[in-house]
Motif scaffolding. Structure first.
Motif, PDB file in Angstrom:
ATOM      1  N   LEU A 119      -4.615  -9.791 -13.423  1.00  0.00           N
ATOM      2  CA  LEU A 119      -5.652  -8.827 -13.775  1.00  0.00           C
ATOM      3  C   LEU A 119      -6.438  -9.387 -14.954  1.00  0.00           C
ATOM      4  O   LEU A 119      -5.825  -9.936 -15.869  1.00  0.00           O
ATOM      5  N   PRO A 120      -7.785  -9.265 -14.947  1.00  0.00           N
ATOM      6  CA  PRO A 120      -8.590  -8.742 -13.853  1.00  0.00           C
ATOM      7  C   PRO A 120      -8.583  -9.699 -12.666  1.00  0.00           C
ATOM      8  O   PRO A 120      -8.516 -10.912 -12.841  1.00  0.00           O
TER       9      PRO A 120
ATOM     10  N   MET B 215      -8.012  -2.932 -12.850  1.00  0.00           N
ATOM     11  CA  MET B 215      -7.105  -2.149 -13.688  1.00  0.00           C
ATOM     12  C   MET B 215      -6.027  -1.497 -12.827  1.00  0.00           C
ATOM     13  O   MET B 215      -6.228  -1.248 -11.642  1.00  0.00           O
ATOM     14  N   VAL B 216      -4.887  -1.226 -13.485  1.00  0.00           N
ATOM     15  CA  VAL B 216      -3.823  -0.402 -12.904  1.00  0.00           C
ATOM     16  C   VAL B 216      -3.458   0.599 -13.990  1.00  0.00           C
ATOM     17  O   VAL B 216      -2.829   0.234 -14.987  1.00  0.00           O
ATOM     18  N   GLY B 217      -3.866   1.870 -13.835  1.00  0.00           N
ATOM     19  CA  GLY B 217      -3.769   2.784 -14.962  1.00  0.00           C
ATOM     20  C   GLY B 217      -4.575   2.210 -16.115  1.00  0.00           C
ATOM     21  O   GLY B 217      -5.709   1.756 -15.948  1.00  0.00           O
ATOM     22  N   ALA B 218      -3.977   2.197 -17.321  1.00  0.00           N
ATOM     23  CA  ALA B 218      -4.649   1.599 -18.482  1.00  0.00           C
ATOM     24  C   ALA B 218      -4.356   0.106 -18.615  1.00  0.00           C
ATOM     25  O   ALA B 218      -4.882  -0.541 -19.521  1.00  0.00           O
TER      26      ALA B 218
ATOM     27  N   VAL C 223      -3.290  -8.971 -17.070  1.00  0.00           N
ATOM     28  CA  VAL C 223      -1.915  -9.405 -16.806  1.00  0.00           C
ATOM     29  C   VAL C 223      -1.910 -10.911 -16.567  1.00  0.00           C
ATOM     30  O   VAL C 223      -2.562 -11.401 -15.647  1.00  0.00           O
ATOM     31  N   ASP C 224      -1.189 -11.640 -17.405  1.00  0.00           N
ATOM     32  CA  ASP C 224      -0.921 -13.073 -17.215  1.00  0.00           C
ATOM     33  C   ASP C 224       0.573 -13.281 -17.027  1.00  0.00           C
ATOM     34  O   ASP C 224       1.388 -12.710 -17.764  1.00  0.00           O
TER      35      ASP C 224
ATOM     36  N   GLY D 188       4.872 -14.829  -9.462  1.00  0.00           N
ATOM     37  CA  GLY D 188       3.483 -15.104  -9.803  1.00  0.00           C
ATOM     38  C   GLY D 188       2.482 -14.320  -8.978  1.00  0.00           C
ATOM     39  O   GLY D 188       1.275 -14.474  -9.172  1.00  0.00           O
ATOM     40  N   SER D 189       2.971 -13.465  -8.064  1.00  0.00           N
ATOM     41  CA  SER D 189       2.094 -12.606  -7.283  1.00  0.00           C
ATOM     42  C   SER D 189       2.324 -11.151  -7.685  1.00  0.00           C
ATOM     43  O   SER D 189       3.369 -10.801  -8.227  1.00  0.00           O
ATOM     44  N   MET D 190       1.337 -10.312  -7.410  1.00  0.00           N
ATOM     45  CA  MET D 190       1.439  -8.903  -7.765  1.00  0.00           C
ATOM     46  C   MET D 190       1.011  -8.048  -6.584  1.00  0.00           C
ATOM     47  O   MET D 190      -0.006  -8.337  -5.933  1.00  0.00           O
TER      48      MET D 190
END
Length: 321
Positions: A45-46, A52-55, A59-60, A232-234
């Motif tokens: 993210l981004p 975004m996910v919530g606030a 994300v790294d 490493g994936s989301m």
């Protein structure tokens, strides 16, 4: 942690218009970004598809990297505004310094939480000497308008609550999960948890149906709601869930991120979150002239210069493309 991308792309995130109001299974692939001298991160993210996910706005995931003969993480002093940074390690150590005078070594499964509020500067580096491996995640939480000008502060929490089930242990990093609440300060309804699963574990994690969620695979192979997710994936999960099925094909670790959809629209540029182009431009100028953000004392090196602003005014682009 800084966004060291010299081609800083403005993002206007937030707003409820693009929140998925039902469960989904949207796999997000990372973008590889160099960080400092010897670290490459996977940026989730981004993302091209979701911002975004919530606030949670950034994300790294990095490592595990063998840094035995490398300097490891070396992020010079840089500014933040309008956000919280969350440092989370599985292996290694990170030495944090900031302009409030904080000096702290963050170790695995300890929460390093920095609230930038109106303005803060910090550096992050692998200490000397340091452990052989470095593996962790760096995340940002956007501050709502009512709290984005609070005084800057740093929190370190080594003793965090746990939720357990057969084959599963969840460390509550921020917010509340299954009745366990982190001591970390939050400004919007959200949750962050580190899940450790033993090989062969099948479990269902209770969720809040009003939250949107995503799951970041840290290590091992986990099937999340039936979808195999590799490190490493989301996996973006949407809203409307009361539980999340998990199955571990090997010993595995997953970060669960969630929160009430962030209603405000925000501009995120470089390491700054604001609401208008002029606000971002003023903060950049303050950083370059040495005012407002303070001094990070003790770091052996120069501050990180800000990239140039785009030639046109920063424009809204929404939560998703």
């Amino acid at each position: 942690m800084s966004n060291l991308d010299r081609q800083a792309v403005p993002s206007l995130c937030g707003g409820r218009g693009f929140v998925v109001a039902e469960p989904v299974r949207e796999l997000l692939s990372p973008r590889r970004v160099p960080l400092g001298e010897s670290t490459v991160v996977r940026r989730l993210l981004p993302n091209l598809g979701r911002r975004m996910v919530g606030a949670w706005a950034f994300v790294d995931h990095y490592g595990p990297d063998d840094i035995a003969d490398e300097p490891g993480m070396q992020v010079p002093p840089h500014p933040h505004m309008g956000l919280q940074t969350v440092s989370w390690l599985h292996e290694g150590e990170v030495l944090h310094r900031d302009s409030t005078g904080s000096l702290r070594t963050i170790r695995p499964r300890e929460l390093g939480l920095m609230t930038s509020g109106r303005a803060i500067a910090h550096s992050e580096e692998s200490p000397r000497p340091h452990a052989r491996y470095l593996h962790g995640a760096q995340l940002w939480v956007a501050l709502p308008d009512a709290h984005r000008h609070v005084a800057p502060r740093f929190e370190h929490h080594a003793d965090l609550p746990h939720v357990t089930a057969p084959g599963l242990s969840a460390t509550v990093i921020l917010g509340t999960l299954d009745g366990a609440t982190s001591p970390g300060t939050t400004y919007t309804p959200l949750v962050g948890a580190d899940l450790t699963l033993a090989q062969g574990t099948e479990a269902a994690l209770p969720l809040d149906p009003d939250f949107e969620y995503a799951a970041l695979a840290m290590s091992g192979e986990t099937h999340i709601d039936g979808v195999p997710v590799l490190p490493g994936s989301m996996l973006y999960l949407g809203c409307g869930r009361t539980s999340l099925p998990l199955r571990a094909e090997s010993d595995a670790a997953v970060m669960l991120l969630g929160g009430e959809p962030f209603a405000e629209e925000i501009i995120m540029w470089w390491n700054l979150i604001g609401r208008t182009h002029d606000e971002i431009a003023e903060a950049r100028e303050d950083w370059m002239t040495g005012t407002r953000f303070g001094e990070v004392k003790g770091y052996a090196g120069d501050r990180l210069p800000a990239p140039e602003l785009p030639s046109v005014a920063l424009k809204p682009r929404g939560r998703v493309r």
